[in-house]
Every structure is written in structure tokens, then in C-alpha cells.
Design an enzyme around this catalytic site. Structure first.
Site, PDB file in Angstrom:
ATOM      1  CG  ASP A   1      -6.475  -5.991   6.756  1.00 53.41           C
ATOM      2  OD1 ASP A   1      -5.939  -5.946   7.884  1.00 53.41           O
ATOM      3  OD2 ASP A   1      -7.159  -5.062   6.294  1.00 53.41           O
TER       4      ASP A   1
ATOM      5  CE  LYS B   1     -10.617  -0.805  11.235  1.00 52.56           C
ATOM      6  NZ  LYS B   1     -10.044  -0.035  10.148  1.00 52.56           N
TER       7      LYS B   1
ATOM      8  N   PRO C   1      -1.950 -12.440  10.359  1.00 53.17           N
ATOM      9  CG  PRO C   1       0.123 -12.679  11.419  1.00 53.17           C
ATOM     10  CD  PRO C   1      -0.569 -12.872  10.103  1.00 53.17           C
TER      11      PRO C   1
ATOM     12  CE  LYS D   1       8.151 -11.222 -14.951  1.00 50.76           C
ATOM     13  NZ  LYS D   1       8.750 -10.702 -16.153  1.00 50.76           N
TER      14      LYS D   1
ATOM     15  CB  ALA E   1       2.564  -0.757  10.628  1.00 48.44           C
TER      16      ALA E   1
ATOM     17  CG  ASN F   1      -0.186  -0.088   2.509  1.00 49.39           C
ATOM     18  OD1 ASN F   1       0.552   0.822   2.860  1.00 49.39           O
ATOM     19  ND2 ASN F   1      -0.327  -1.214   3.211  1.00 49.39           N
TER      20      ASN F   1
ATOM     21  CB  ILE G   1      -3.052  -3.891  16.946  1.00 46.54           C
ATOM     22  CG1 ILE G   1      -3.099  -2.911  18.117  1.00 46.54           C
ATOM     23  CG2 ILE G   1      -4.411  -4.014  16.311  1.00 46.54           C
ATOM     24  CD1 ILE G   1      -3.390  -1.473  17.716  1.00 46.54           C
TER      25      ILE G   1
HETATM   26  O1  PMT Z   1       2.942   6.023   6.469  1.00 49.04           O
HETATM   27  P1  PMT Z   1       2.325   7.345   6.047  1.00 49.04           P
HETATM   28  O2  PMT Z   1       2.453   7.589   4.563  1.00 49.04           O
HETATM   29  O3  PMT Z   1       2.848   8.482   6.868  1.00 49.04           O
HETATM   30  O4  PMT Z   1       0.734   7.247   6.300  1.00 49.04           O
HETATM   31  C1  PMT Z   1       0.243   7.147   7.597  1.00 49.04           C
HETATM   32  C2  PMT Z   1      -0.927   6.159   7.685  1.00 49.04           C
HETATM   33  C3  PMT Z   1      -2.071   6.704   6.857  1.00 49.04           C
HETATM   34  C4  PMT Z   1      -0.511   4.777   7.166  1.00 49.04           C
HETATM   35  C5  PMT Z   1      -1.291   6.054   9.210  1.00 49.04           C
HETATM   36  O5  PMT Z   1      -1.654   7.305   9.699  1.00 49.04           O
HETATM   37  C6  PMT Z   1      -2.443   5.071   9.445  1.00 49.04           C
HETATM   38  O6  PMT Z   1      -3.609   5.422   9.353  1.00 49.04           O
HETATM   39  N1  PMT Z   1      -2.086   3.797   9.788  1.00 49.04           N
HETATM   40  C7  PMT Z   1      -3.014   2.686   9.963  1.00 49.04           C
HETATM   41  C8  PMT Z   1      -3.355   2.102   8.625  1.00 49.04           C
HETATM   42  C9  PMT Z   1      -4.205   0.851   8.725  1.00 49.04           C
HETATM   43  O7  PMT Z   1      -3.774  -0.177   8.302  1.00 49.04           O
HETATM   44  O8  PMT Z   1      -5.343   0.993   9.350  1.00 49.04           O
HETATM   45  P2  PMT Z   1      -6.404  -0.233   9.523  1.00 49.04           P
HETATM   46  O9  PMT Z   1      -7.654   0.464   9.851  1.00 49.04           O
HETATM   47  O10 PMT Z   1      -6.380  -1.108   8.339  1.00 49.04           O
HETATM   48  O11 PMT Z   1      -5.870  -1.046  10.778  1.00 49.04           O
HETATM   49  C10 PMT Z   1      -6.342  -0.832  12.115  1.00 49.04           C
HETATM   50  C11 PMT Z   1      -5.251  -1.048  13.126  1.00 49.04           C
HETATM   51  O12 PMT Z   1      -4.873  -2.425  13.153  1.00 49.04           O
HETATM   52  C12 PMT Z   1      -3.982  -0.273  12.837  1.00 49.04           C
HETATM   53  O13 PMT Z   1      -3.458   0.168  14.065  1.00 49.04           O
HETATM   54  C13 PMT Z   1      -3.053  -1.309  12.198  1.00 49.04           C
HETATM   55  O14 PMT Z   1      -1.698  -1.008  12.448  1.00 49.04           O
HETATM   56  C14 PMT Z   1      -3.495  -2.588  12.924  1.00 49.04           C
HETATM   57  N2  PMT Z   1      -3.348  -3.844  12.147  1.00 49.04           N
HETATM   58  C15 PMT Z   1      -4.018  -4.011  10.974  1.00 49.04           C
HETATM   59  C16 PMT Z   1      -3.935  -5.213  10.305  1.00 49.04           C
HETATM   60  C17 PMT Z   1      -3.121  -6.234  10.836  1.00 49.04           C
HETATM   61  N3  PMT Z   1      -2.990  -7.401  10.220  1.00 49.04           N
HETATM   62  N4  PMT Z   1      -2.461  -6.042  11.975  1.00 49.04           N
HETATM   63  C18 PMT Z   1      -2.561  -4.867  12.644  1.00 49.04           C
HETATM   64  O15 PMT Z   1      -1.941  -4.693  13.700  1.00 49.04           O
END
Ligand code: PMT
Length: 419
Positions: free
Chosen positions: A279, A337, A305, A289, A275, A210, A308
């Protein structure tokens, strides 16, 4: 404390000590600070703008009415907003008097009237001028208004006098500046931050990922370090330099990030998951390839996994802060969330606009915790990160019943973004 990525606006006023400011700029650049220099007219009689331009790698500003290209498009308003701190070194008796009376006849004085950043003065003048009651009254007035004074030192002066009025040496100014950024809000707290994207390989040359640049997470790690924390930063692939003073691990996939987090989570008191973790990942990485043999191609994905969620499930879990990057219904999905992942706090990030969030210099966050909410309005990621760390420190102190009143007070002041 680190001055890396701090925006330092150096004002140089007229005085023989201006030559020491050239050395200061060199030291600031070495410390990875971003430096812009504004000179008064009389300063240019002591050192040429070219010296500061070469050392700061930025055009030197002086007259508010200079052409836009000479200022790289930065007028006094933009400059005032850009600055994390304004340091005037040397600060002459005349500049001190002008600031006391709100004078605004050049770029430096107008910028000082506009900025919300702290203003520090490094006085440099003859000892009789410094001890003159007019100067001392001005200093007292400015101190009451929140201006900071670095020095002066005493000793032999350029004019041959001995006494108080020597400008602080560059290394002393560097130390005073870096102390300004030391908030102490998270002194000795272990903080783990995740940042950047993950890359999920499809074959040896392709992957799913992404647009996360890592900037937000790196800014959070730096702000936590400035707050006195022991920081462990784990990042996916990004093109950023490792922040100073933090323990750093670079990973590729969500599984790598999961493993790196789990290996060190037990000793963490705060976990901030910024991060953008994928997903899903391809069920298997193809050994070679993939060839263009068919009109369509399907790649089966399986769930990664949820890093968080696993951290928040642990007995003795740290204070857990998540992010929610959403393109619609930010509040609803962020709160969902917060509850579903059993987090202590979540930063809702509206990524529907192209100018903030992913891969941009700026961001804006809606931060939620059980029973509370705070908007961090659009600003640079560095400034947003500092305010977020203050909020986290405040909530962390509340939930851990820490009795340190100073920590709470600092956190409140900073989250309200006051000088
Ligand atoms: O890196 P930049 O260009 O500066 O951009 C910043 C950002 C937009 C990436 C950042 O501000 C941000 O929003 N990060 C979270 C992005 C995200 O994946 O959000 P989510 O809604 O999909 O995930 C929810 C939470 O679960 C997040 O804290 C994520 O880190 C965590 N997660 C998600 C999936 C996974 N498999 N494991 C996780 O821990």
C-alpha cells in the site's frame, strides 16, 4: 491443455502392457505433472516397482499395510485426497471386475473406493476377455457410476490375436488426461491475473515487502488456462516457474505492476487481483546503502497507486475480482472492499492462521459478490483456484448474459466439487 502441477495417481495392474505405463510416467513427468504410482501384486510380475520409482521420483506403493516411511506418510485416505485424477493403466479384466464389485483387498482398490477424484481406466486384455459379456457388463456398470474409459484400441495383441483390447498408447493417454482438465468454462475469454508481493526499495540493498509466495495467483492463472482462457499473468518477485501457456510479465514495485496492468487492461474481460501489493512505498529510494549512524531511523512512506480501484473505475471495465487478506472481521472488511473498490467479486482470505494464506500450500476463501456468498473450504491452492475459477466463470456468464448453458452447468458442478 496443461498437465503441469496436476496430481496424477497411476494405478498399474497386471498385464504385459504395464511396460507402456513406464513410458507414460516419463511423459507425465516431462509435462510437469506430479505422479504417484500404485501397483497391484500381479503388476510387479511384469515391471519392477524400481522402474516406476526412478521415473516418477516417488516411492511406489502397493500394500496398504506397508510401513509409513515407504509411503512417505501417505495412506490410502491421503492418497485418495491428493489425487486430481486416478488413471489405472493397464486396467486388467480382474481389476475392472474388482472395482465393479467394490472389492478392497489392496491399496489400489481401497483408494478407488475412497477418492472423489475422477477415475479413468485404460483396459488392456486379450480380445476374447474384453468382449466377454462378464467384462462388458462390468464396463457398463462402471460407466453408469461415472468411471471413464480411455480405450481400448484394437489391433495385434501380445498373444498373437487381433482385435479390441490393446491399451491406448502413452501419447493417447496423455491427451485423454489433459482433456479431462479442460473445463471450457472460460473458452477464449481474456483473463489478467496479478500475483505475488511487490518490493518497494528503501536503498540499493533493502526493500519493504510481504510474505506472499505467488502460489495462489499462479494456481489461479493455471486454472484459468485450463478453463480455456487467454491468460496474462503479472507477478511480483517470486521463486516459481512460469506456468505453461500463459503470457507472463515479472515486475518489482507496485508502480511497475500498475504500469504493466494498465498497458494491457483494455483487452481483458476478467481481472483477478491476487497480488499482495504494497500500500505504501518509501518516498524516495536512497542512492546509497543507509549507514548505521543513529539509534533510530525513520523512513517516510507515501501511498502507492491502488491498481484494482483504477481498473474498476474504467469505462468498459472488465469483470473485476479482488482479494481481501484480513486478520480480523473477514466478512465486514471484505464486503467493505467489495463496495468501496466497486468490485464484482471478492475473495476474503483469513490470514490470521499461520497454516493457510501467505506462503502456505493450502488456503481457504470466503467469496462474496453483490447479493451472494460461497465458502471455499480449506484445500490445496491448486484445488481452491479451480473452484474459484468456476465461481468466477459462473458469475461472469450471469453478468454478461451469456447463453451458453454448458458453461453454467460445468461451473455449477465444479463449484460443488462433485465428481
Ligand atoms: O502468494 P501466496 O503466498 O500464495 O498468498 C496468497 C495471498 C494471501 C497473498 C492471497 O490469497 C491474497 O489474499 N491476496 C491479496 C492480498 C492483499 O494485498 O489484500 P489487500 O486486502 O491488502 O488488498 C485488497 C485488494 O486490492 C487485493 O485484490 C489487492 O490485490 C488489491 N490492491 C491492493 C493495494 C494496491 N495498492 N493495489 C491493489 O490492487
Amino acid at each position: 491443455m496443461s498437465l503441469a502441477n496436476k496430481n496424477i495417481l497411476l494405478g498399474v495392474s497386471g498385464g504385459i502392457a504395464a511396460y507402456k505405463s513406464a513410458e507414460l510416467v516419463r511423459e507425465l513427468v516431462r509435462a510437469h505433472a506430479k505422479v504417484r504410482v500404485v501397483m497391484t501384486h500381479s503388476a510387479k510380475k511384469f515391471v519392477t516397482p524400481l522402474t516406476f520409482q526412478a521415473l516418477s521420483d516417488n516411492s511406489v506403493l502397493s500394500d496398504e499395510f506397508e510401513q509409513a516411511e515407504a509411503t512417505n506418510g501417505m495412506d490410502h485416505i491421503a492418497l485418495a485426497r491428493w489425487a486430481d485424477v486416478v488413471l489405472i493403466a493397464p486396467a486388467s479384466a480382474n481389476t475392472i471386475a474388482k472395482l465393479t464389485h467394490g472389492g478392497a483387498d489392496d491399496l489400489l482398490s481401497t483408494t478407488c473406493l475412497v477418492t472423489h477424484a475422477p477415475i479413468a481406466l485404460a483396459p488392456a486384455m486379450n480380445q476374447a476377455m474384453w468382449s466377454n459379456s462378464a467384462t462388458q457388463d462390468n464396463v457398463e456398470t462402471l460407466q453408469k457410476r461415472g468411471f471413464l474409459f480411455f480405450g481400448p484400441a484394437s489391433g495385434q495383441q501380445a498373444c498373437g490375436d487381433i482385435g479390441e483390447g490393446r491399451m491406448f498408447e502413452p501419447h493417447q493417454l496423455l491427451l485423454s488426461l489433459s482433456n479431462l482438465f479442460n473445463t471450457g468454462e472460460l473458452t477464449d475469454v481474456n483473463v489478467m491475473v496479478t500475483a505475488g508481493p511487490t518490493q518497494e526499495p528503501i536503498d540499493p540493498v533493502r526493500y519493504i515487502s510481504n510474505r506472499s509466495s505467488g502460489r495462489m495467483g499462479f494456481a489461479i492463472a493455471e486454472a484459468a488456462y485450463d478453463a480455456g482462457a487467454n491468460v496474462h499473468l503479472i507477478s511480483g518477485p517470486v521463486a516459481l516457474a512460469k506456468p505453461q501457456g500463459v503470457e507472463y510479465a515479472s515486475v518489482k514495485t507496485a508502480q511497475d505492476m500498475f504500469d504493466a496492468v494498465q498497458a494491457n487492461i483494455k483487452i481483458q474481460q476478467i481481472f483477478i487481483s491476487c497480488a499482495a501489493v504494497a500500500d505504501y512505498r518509501p518516498v524516495a529510494k536512497q542512492p546509497n546503502k543507509i549507514k548505521k549512524l543513529h539509534d533510530d531511523l525513520s523512513v517516510t512512506l507515501v501511498r502507492n497507486p491502488d491498481i484494482i480501484t483504477e481498473v474498476a473505475k474504467q469505462s468498459n471495465k472488465p469483470f473485476v475480482v479482488g482479494f481481501a487478506a484480513e486478520t480480523q472481521e473477514l466478512e465486514k472488511f471484505a464486503l467493505h472492499k467489495l463496495e468501496r473498490k466497486r468490485l464484482d467479486m471478492i475473495a476474503g482470505n483469513d490470514v490470521s492462521e499461520n497454516e493457510i494464506g501467505f506462503d502456505n500450500e493450502e488456503n481457504a476463501l470466503e467469496v462474496y459478490w453483490p447479493g451472494g456468498h460461497c465458502s471455499l473450504e480449506r484445500d490445496t491452492k491448486t484445488k481452491i483456484a479451480r473452484r474459484l475459477i468456476s465461481l468466477i466463470a459462473q458469475r461472469y456468464a450471469n453478468t454478461h448474459k451469456r447463453s451458453n448453458v454448458t458453461i453454467l452447468k460445468n461451473a455449477k458442478d465444479r463449484s460443488q466439487n462433485t465428481r
